[in-house]
Write an enzyme that holds these catalytic residues in place. Structure first.
Site, PDB file in Angstrom:
ATOM      1  N   HIS D 235      31.812  -7.565  57.733  1.00 55.17           N
ATOM      2  CA  HIS D 235      33.463  -7.538  58.320  1.00 55.17           C
ATOM      3  C   HIS D 235      34.310  -6.753  57.487  1.00 55.17           C
ATOM      4  O   HIS D 235      35.476  -6.844  57.199  1.00 55.17           O
ATOM      5  CB  HIS D 235      34.038  -9.025  58.616  1.00 55.17           C
ATOM      6  CG  HIS D 235      34.947  -9.017  59.709  1.00 55.17           C
ATOM      7  ND1 HIS D 235      34.730  -9.650  60.820  1.00 55.17           N
ATOM      8  CD2 HIS D 235      36.322  -8.665  59.825  1.00 55.17           C
ATOM      9  CE1 HIS D 235      35.893  -9.500  61.517  1.00 55.17           C
ATOM     10  NE2 HIS D 235      36.892  -8.763  60.817  1.00 55.17           N
ATOM     11  N   ARG D 238      36.311  -8.350  54.574  1.00 55.18           N
ATOM     12  CA  ARG D 238      37.346  -9.033  54.657  1.00 55.18           C
ATOM     13  C   ARG D 238      37.365 -10.485  54.972  1.00 55.18           C
ATOM     14  O   ARG D 238      38.295 -11.175  55.058  1.00 55.18           O
ATOM     15  CB  ARG D 238      38.131  -8.265  55.800  1.00 55.18           C
ATOM     16  CG  ARG D 238      38.895  -6.980  55.640  1.00 55.18           C
ATOM     17  CD  ARG D 238      39.130  -6.375  56.898  1.00 55.18           C
ATOM     18  NE  ARG D 238      40.218  -6.971  57.554  1.00 55.18           N
ATOM     19  CZ  ARG D 238      41.451  -6.682  57.189  1.00 55.18           C
ATOM     20  NH1 ARG D 238      41.547  -5.782  56.245  1.00 55.18           N
ATOM     21  NH2 ARG D 238      42.414  -7.305  57.777  1.00 55.18           N
ATOM     22  N   ILE D 269      30.611   3.627  55.965  1.00 54.93           N
ATOM     23  CA  ILE D 269      30.134   4.647  56.453  1.00 54.93           C
ATOM     24  C   ILE D 269      31.232   5.676  56.812  1.00 54.93           C
ATOM     25  O   ILE D 269      32.327   5.282  57.347  1.00 54.93           O
ATOM     26  CB  ILE D 269      29.514   4.687  57.975  1.00 54.93           C
ATOM     27  CG1 ILE D 269      28.279   3.586  57.621  1.00 54.93           C
ATOM     28  CG2 ILE D 269      29.044   5.747  58.622  1.00 54.93           C
ATOM     29  CD1 ILE D 269      27.844   3.197  59.024  1.00 54.93           C
ATOM     30  N   ARG D 290      37.361   1.760  59.796  1.00 52.54           N
ATOM     31  CA  ARG D 290      38.819   2.002  59.058  1.00 52.54           C
ATOM     32  C   ARG D 290      38.918   3.585  59.296  1.00 52.54           C
ATOM     33  O   ARG D 290      40.258   3.812  59.707  1.00 52.54           O
ATOM     34  CB  ARG D 290      38.756   1.837  57.552  1.00 52.54           C
ATOM     35  CG  ARG D 290      39.014   0.105  57.286  1.00 52.54           C
ATOM     36  CD  ARG D 290      38.852  -0.076  55.912  1.00 52.54           C
ATOM     37  NE  ARG D 290      38.999  -1.377  55.379  1.00 52.54           N
ATOM     38  CZ  ARG D 290      38.146  -2.144  55.117  1.00 52.54           C
ATOM     39  NH1 ARG D 290      36.687  -1.682  55.213  1.00 52.54           N
ATOM     40  NH2 ARG D 290      38.223  -3.214  54.823  1.00 52.54           N
TER      41      ARG D 290
END
Lengths: 336, 336, 336, 336
Positions: D235, D238, D269, D290
């Site tokens: 995750h 997080r 990545i 992100r």
């Protein structure tokens, strides 16, 4: 928590920076103060040893509400966690308007309120030990007084005073034999032999914790002498530069003493996840030092309680995410 | 100590920053100056090799007042510690108003006063070797003159002058064969063969120390040639970039030459704990360089003495915390 | 050297910072420019791989004046060193008032003057290859033209022009097949098969160097195709992020192709010590890139010559300090 | 790309610094926000694990135009790449004037336009899941809705809504059971047993992806329950501090589940080279989180498309430089 830390940052100015991660880098060499001795490597090693331990995150299981209750040293605790003995507000912490007494009352009462137990420190000046004893008395004996390994008479005088608090457990932080701060004040503290340890135990009915064990040798000596528990600890890196981190030596020590001795550990524990790591490495419980001091200076009893709640939330979360349902049955397999 | 370091920081401005930890990072490439050659990696490797050595902290024992006295090279010393040969105040240290003579007098007299012995350096200009010889004469021969591996005549002239000081031991820092500073001044220094070493020893009755040994090969050559002692040293990282740290190669060299040869070591030793590490790794004694130079420039003889006292306190403390009662019987088991 | 570097720092502003150690950190991702591709890890890996190689310092021996002369690719060289092919002053180096021609003339003439040989680059615009060819012609054919792996016609046209310079050796930097700069300019460069390589060699009487070999596979293909030499190279980290450093893969490649093929290497070589490391790892000679470009932009032919002299001094010093008397017989045992 | 990132840096101010390399260092502890939990070590571990994977650069071969087309989860994709499910523009990204709907439309439509598929997130407030469903509907069902592991009723309500979008595949990010952000909002998410997973699958005809698998145990449970695919994921660091990086655990998980289960992976990545690394480590496809969020906030659909094009160019380049002609046949031997 942020407000408490902000307040601590102001009150501890010049003694502790209350860094985002409390790791001994900024305060290297600051003894007295909150730092580690010399290069600070032994303090930092505690953090590094814990960082190198990683979790096997596991989500396909049924653990939703794990339990954190435990029994340690004959005491029922809401978590396997003790506030470590730290004293010397004026010369170690700055502390602003917080007196030694107010500080240690916050630790002892905050821990009791939250179902934990706080340890009290020792040192020079006398107010440290006296305030600790007072705090424990006020808490009806619910606290663990620590005594430094002083020369005979001083030690046994303090032992008597500690017993008078109503405490059922006491400890000696034997690693204080290397404390520069005390040597400079002309109050020698020394190593102890197995027979020294036995003499101490004969002199009291309180259960005995030997704090400052970093080798299998010392652990087995403590067991031979009949100690109830040991604390794997390098005194927060404040007595000898270049020791390993406690999380590194914990597994071999826990294995050597076997299940019948209580093994506690401190050193670099900052979060509930760190507590779980130490349990998975073989400890029955942990002590946390500097962060409790910061919480107490920053927010007194309320600060201590808030910090404990934060730790509890983190511990439960880490237990859920590793499929651990009970702090008394933590499997080493949760670590990678 | 802080006042001495502050004074040194001012006097050595532009040459040495007197960093919190003297590790060769800030001064990388500053030769002349106090730095390591090129990237400074060989200087820094000395610190890293020592940092990677860690102590087994041990407190359950009866060692309370360990002894630091020893016998080295036929000399009775209060600690197994020598001030390493460093010269060239003006171009290596800045030094403010401290002359070459005042500097080396402080080293030699300060060491003698505290029961140790100081080594004196060699180089260009001549004042370096001449001041060193003078300092030893003033100390009644209690000093160890070092001579660089010059071409024949210059070497034997200097050897004669060294012997005239009354010294009973002398040394050659053979690794100076790589010193850029000397090559640039047109004064060649060269490697030496076993037979070169034998010729040197035949020319004097003084005991011989070969400094700059980093391999078993060179150590065995020194032994074959009949040297009294070797110093495991990479010349503070000032002659060849990319050598290992001395603490890394010390154990294999000490084992190879066996107990009958005196093994000294320098390189990155900063504290009493570092001294104890080197003894546990197989050395009979250590040399400390840059920190002595800083103490001498910052506080002259008083600075040197204060630094020695600091080291003694740290050494005793580290011995107590590892259960070591005698510097002549340091067990390798105190290291993790 | 400092004056040359200072001048380069001004002229290359915005393209190259002329850092104390040229390691690809500050310029990460600057392609075009002087940096490595992406995170710059492949550039930096070259430095790290060399840093991890350390010397066994050795002083007890008779090597005082080692020889650096060698024979490579049918050429007599004063050192086993070539200036690597780099072009594109305007978009890679800034370069101030230095034209492509002035730059490459400095490289080729400076190398020739000092008994070495310079390689010339290729790319877009045409002035790169044309200037290189001109520089070699002026040097009487004493230079090595490199051609990128263009599509057929462009390649063979350029090969013809290269041969016309009088050069006896040429090269293809096959790893340019990954150059972003060329792809963006619409001039495709591609990998080549063994039969592609054979066709190239049949088309010329010049000796052939294949540059950009990072695996045993490609090295054996080059040998099978009949190449005279390979250059172990990751193109300075400018074509593929996350490759190993060349010093890491060199030993396995050198061993695989055996003694009958000439093995060159580039990547992170900054000093004479680095040259000696690469020889000890199995190379017959080395190429240096960015530092030659900096020397040429900063001081033209004089800059190139000064840099070569610096390298020669360092190489001899490193040879003396490891007991190496001939660059053609470097033992792997000088490395720890 | 630079313009898009610059715009994102302005819009995400206070939430995301849009660093040169997105590695979780600057934003450590920022949850909500874009950071990793606690010390940020689990986020950073993803980057480190990928960094430690290196390529065997290979140029002597005939691969000039490799193919990136693949079939995953019954979908034809132009690259083995999905945009990971991320929601919460207002509290995680700042986002300036970009609404939740505009953001997720950009992700879903941009992916579809470029032959990929975007995943949509879930959470509190409801607008997250609702906007995601809307975006997928607008794209004719070409999107993958993710649902968090809510308590029964909430979960099945959301599953029904997800199915109504026309999507053929849906996912559960089971690791969200550790999300602090949701716990604080009083909306519990929990681990699931194998039988919980089976119940979910029985309730829908959509194919099922289990996201948040970090152990062989959970992977085999997912397979046993009949899931179509797993996503190896922590995750983005997080939910639990101190997990390994996904690239570290991927190979053992991929091997354990065998070829018949689709294995996806996310975590750190950032480039086409990273995609190729993950394929070589055993994944069938990857998710990127992100950077897609940054591209969408910075440039909406155009930003997403530009980022995809950048990735495609990098992927093809990395394939050429390793001699890989098909994303469906990536050999582990391209890694060193």
């Amino acid at each position: 928590m942020e407000a408490i830390r902000k307040s601590a940052r102001e009150k501890m100015k010049g003694y502790c920076r209350v860094c985002p991660v409390c790791n001994g880098k900024a305060c290297a060499g600051e003894v007295p103060g909150m730092g580690g001795l010399g290069t600070g490597s032994a303090f930092h090693a505690n953090l590094e040893a814990l960082d190198s331990v990683r979790f096997n995150m596991k989500l396909v299981h049924g653990v939703k509400a794990p339990t954190t209750d435990t029994e340690l040293l004959g005491l029922s605790l809401a978590m396997p966690l003790l506030a470590a003995p730290i004293g010397g507000v004026s010369f170690n912490m700055g502390g602003g308007d917080v007196s030694e007494g107010a500080y240690i009352d916050a630790i002892v009462a905050g821990c009791k309120e939250k179902g934990l137990i706080g340890c009290t420190g020792d040192g020079v000046p006398e107010v440290i030990h006296a305030s600790g004893n007072d705090a424990i008395k006020k808490a009806g004996g619910h606290g663990i007084p620590f005594i430094k390994p002083w020369e005979e008479k001083e030690f046994f005088d303090k032992l008597e005073k500690a017993e008078a608090t109503g405490a059922t457990v006491f400890g000696v932080d034997i690693d204080a034999a290397g404390l520069v701060t005390l040597a400079k004040m002309g109050r020698p503290v020394t190593p102890m032999t197995v027979s020294d340890l036995e003499k101490v135990m004969k002199a009291t009915s309180m259960k005995f914790i030997l704090k400052g064990v970093m080798t299998v040798h010392d652990a087995l000596c403590a067991k031979e002498a009949g100690a109830e528990a040991i604390v794997v600890s390098n005194h927060g890196g404040r007595v000898l530069d270049s020791t390993p981190g406690t999380a590194e030596v914990l597994p071999e020590i826990a294995e050597a003493v076997g299940a019948e001795m209580t093994v506690l550990v401190d050193g670099g524990i900052r979060s509930g996840g760190d507590i779980l790591k130490m349990l998975a490495l073989g400890a029955h419980g942990v002590m946390i030092g500097r962060p409790f001091a910061i919480a107490a200076v920053g927010g007194l009893q309320q600060g201590v309680e808030t910090y404990i709640e934060t730790l509890r939330t983190q511990l439960i979360q880490a237990m859920v995410l590793t499929g651990t349902d009970d702090v008394n049955r933590v499997e080493s397999g949760i670590l990678r």
